[in-house]
Design an enzyme around this catalytic site. Sequence first.
Site, mmCIF file in Angstrom:
data_model
loop_
_atom_site.group_PDB
_atom_site.id
_atom_site.type_symbol
_atom_site.label_atom_id
_atom_site.label_comp_id
_atom_site.label_asym_id
_atom_site.label_seq_id
_atom_site.Cartn_x
_atom_site.Cartn_y
_atom_site.Cartn_z
ATOM 1 N N ARG A 217 0.845 -1.204 0.000
ATOM 2 C CA ARG A 217 0.000 0.000 0.000
ATOM 3 C C ARG A 217 0.875 1.248 0.000
ATOM 4 O O ARG A 217 0.598 2.236 -0.657
ATOM 5 C CB ARG A 217 -0.971 0.011 1.186
ATOM 6 C CG ARG A 217 -1.749 1.325 1.276
ATOM 7 C CD ARG A 217 -3.033 1.295 2.102
ATOM 8 N NE ARG A 217 -2.983 0.428 3.244
ATOM 9 C CZ ARG A 217 -2.289 0.673 4.377
ATOM 10 N NH1 ARG A 217 -1.607 1.776 4.500
ATOM 11 N NH2 ARG A 217 -2.312 -0.189 5.361
ATOM 12 N N TYR B 224 -17.031 16.253 -14.842
ATOM 13 C CA TYR B 224 -17.374 14.837 -14.912
ATOM 14 C C TYR B 224 -18.407 14.503 -13.828
ATOM 15 O O TYR B 224 -18.313 14.989 -12.696
ATOM 16 C CB TYR B 224 -16.082 14.027 -14.700
ATOM 17 C CG TYR B 224 -16.307 12.548 -14.678
ATOM 18 C CD1 TYR B 224 -16.577 11.856 -15.845
ATOM 19 C CD2 TYR B 224 -16.265 11.841 -13.487
ATOM 20 C CE1 TYR B 224 -16.794 10.494 -15.825
ATOM 21 C CE2 TYR B 224 -16.483 10.475 -13.460
ATOM 22 C CZ TYR B 224 -16.750 9.814 -14.636
ATOM 23 O OH TYR B 224 -16.968 8.465 -14.612
ATOM 24 N N ASP C 96 -8.123 18.443 -14.241
ATOM 25 C CA ASP C 96 -8.397 17.103 -14.757
ATOM 26 C C ASP C 96 -7.961 17.099 -16.222
ATOM 27 O O ASP C 96 -8.559 17.766 -17.055
ATOM 28 C CB ASP C 96 -9.907 16.797 -14.612
ATOM 29 C CG ASP C 96 -10.253 15.383 -15.059
ATOM 30 O OD1 ASP C 96 -9.578 14.850 -15.958
ATOM 31 O OD2 ASP C 96 -11.243 14.822 -14.535
ATOM 32 N N LYS D 96 -8.898 5.961 -19.347
ATOM 33 C CA LYS D 96 -9.234 6.486 -20.670
ATOM 34 C C LYS D 96 -8.010 6.443 -21.588
ATOM 35 O O LYS D 96 -7.487 5.380 -21.806
ATOM 36 C CB LYS D 96 -9.808 7.897 -20.512
ATOM 37 C CG LYS D 96 -10.837 8.035 -19.368
ATOM 38 C CD LYS D 96 -12.127 7.290 -19.625
ATOM 39 C CE LYS D 96 -13.021 7.196 -18.400
ATOM 40 N NZ LYS D 96 -13.375 8.452 -17.763
HETATM 41 C C1 LIG Z 1 -13.818 8.851 -16.462
HETATM 42 C C2 LIG Z 1 -13.448 10.169 -15.943
HETATM 43 C C3 LIG Z 1 -13.187 10.369 -14.591
HETATM 44 C C4 LIG Z 1 -13.341 9.264 -13.567
HETATM 45 O O1 LIG Z 1 -12.420 8.249 -13.753
HETATM 46 P P1 LIG Z 1 -12.696 6.696 -13.367
HETATM 47 O O2 LIG Z 1 -11.438 6.032 -13.795
HETATM 48 O O3 LIG Z 1 -13.900 6.273 -14.128
HETATM 49 O O4 LIG Z 1 -12.927 6.665 -11.907
HETATM 50 C C5 LIG Z 1 -12.800 11.634 -14.194
HETATM 51 N N1 LIG Z 1 -12.692 12.651 -15.060
HETATM 52 C C6 LIG Z 1 -12.951 12.506 -16.369
HETATM 53 C C7 LIG Z 1 -12.802 13.667 -17.287
HETATM 54 C C8 LIG Z 1 -13.331 11.265 -16.866
HETATM 55 O O5 LIG Z 1 -13.596 11.120 -18.163
#
Ligand SMILES: *Cc1c(COP(=O)(O)O)cnc(C)c1O
Length: 392
Positions: free
Chosen positions: A48, A100, A172, A197
Amino acid sequence: MSYSLDTLLLHNRFKHDKQTGAVNVPVYNTSTFHQFDVDSFGKYDYSRSGNPTREALEELIALLEGGSKGFAFSSGMAAISTAFLLLSQGDHVLISEDVYGGTYRIITEVLSRYGVSHTFVDMTNLEEVEQNIRPNTKVFYVETPSNPLLKVTNIRAVCELAKSAHALTFVDNTFLTPLYQKPIELGADIVLHSATKFLAGHSDVTAGLAIVKDEELAQKVGFLQNSFGAILGPQDCSLVLRGLKTLHVRLEHSSRNAEKIACYLQQHPKIKDIYYPGLPSHPGYETQHNQAKSAGAVLSFTLESENALRQFLAHIQLPVFAVSLGAVESILSYPAKMSHAAMSQAEREKRGISNALLRLSVGLENADDLIADFEHALTYVEEVVISKKGVN
Ligand SMILES: *Cc1c(COP(=O)(O)O)cnc(C)c1O
């Protein structure tokens, strides 16, 4: 010698394992580590707190983003939530209004219970941002281009406002990745990713990353990562590391496809609005061009009505109809019922996320095949758009 980012994806400190010469980072499937000396423990003690496979991913993403340290989490939301744990009771967050859906949920339904307040603002409107700064504002939270309306926020300008308010800026960077946009160079303090992603890119892993600007934040986020414990396991780290090797070619191909499709949709009589910052008529085009290398591979569009959308969806064949984005296959999502389902219909409408809106994450298919598929599905749509608003 300093390399460009595309070369760095392949030629970095982890290109071969020092002990064996293996050309991939070994997967250290271990929760604990033997200590050879009772008085001085080794670098690793428990997974961890640190694992060599995770450490490779964390160092690599820090290198790509130009940050001092990276941290890997079990999902994008785990990374975002852990970063929010830097806040304390009584603090206030200024946040993009079309963030998001999961980020919207944690800020409105979880952090609010712990006495952290928030104000949603249109981050593209600097005056509105400035007017909503409070003495207790500690974080400016930016998503650009935003989800699902692809609004472009001027990162440098928001970071300057945040600095003058002695607040941190979180960005983000999921939609563009460090290959196209480097928020730390523009003044951001923490960069966040859903590595699920584009970074991993193959729809085969859920992962999150946080990259911090300086050592002081690295100490704090490292402490929170270990305390909260939402770390990424070594096998999943290995999948993200593999995905990163091809990030450059995937992004480039997908973005080129996206541009072609955006141009096609823009002129189609059954498409009402198109949201893509790579179109010169997009209101954020200039800012996008100034702060990022490309507009990326995600675009959104609306049809005349929900009925028209349903007719279209019933006949489109190539894209997966699903939640998520940034994969090798094109993904078509319905934000009202998917990523933004956590938002009430009234909140969605206020933000322009209508029931006739679709988001397309363009993959690696042939662009002409994708366009032909759209053309075919659109022939089944009965309603021609009455007043074409065009580009947003
Ligand atoms: C998918 C997404 C998230 C969240 O990520 P997860 O891996 O699904 O928890 C946050 N911000 C954006 C812009 C996203 O597309």
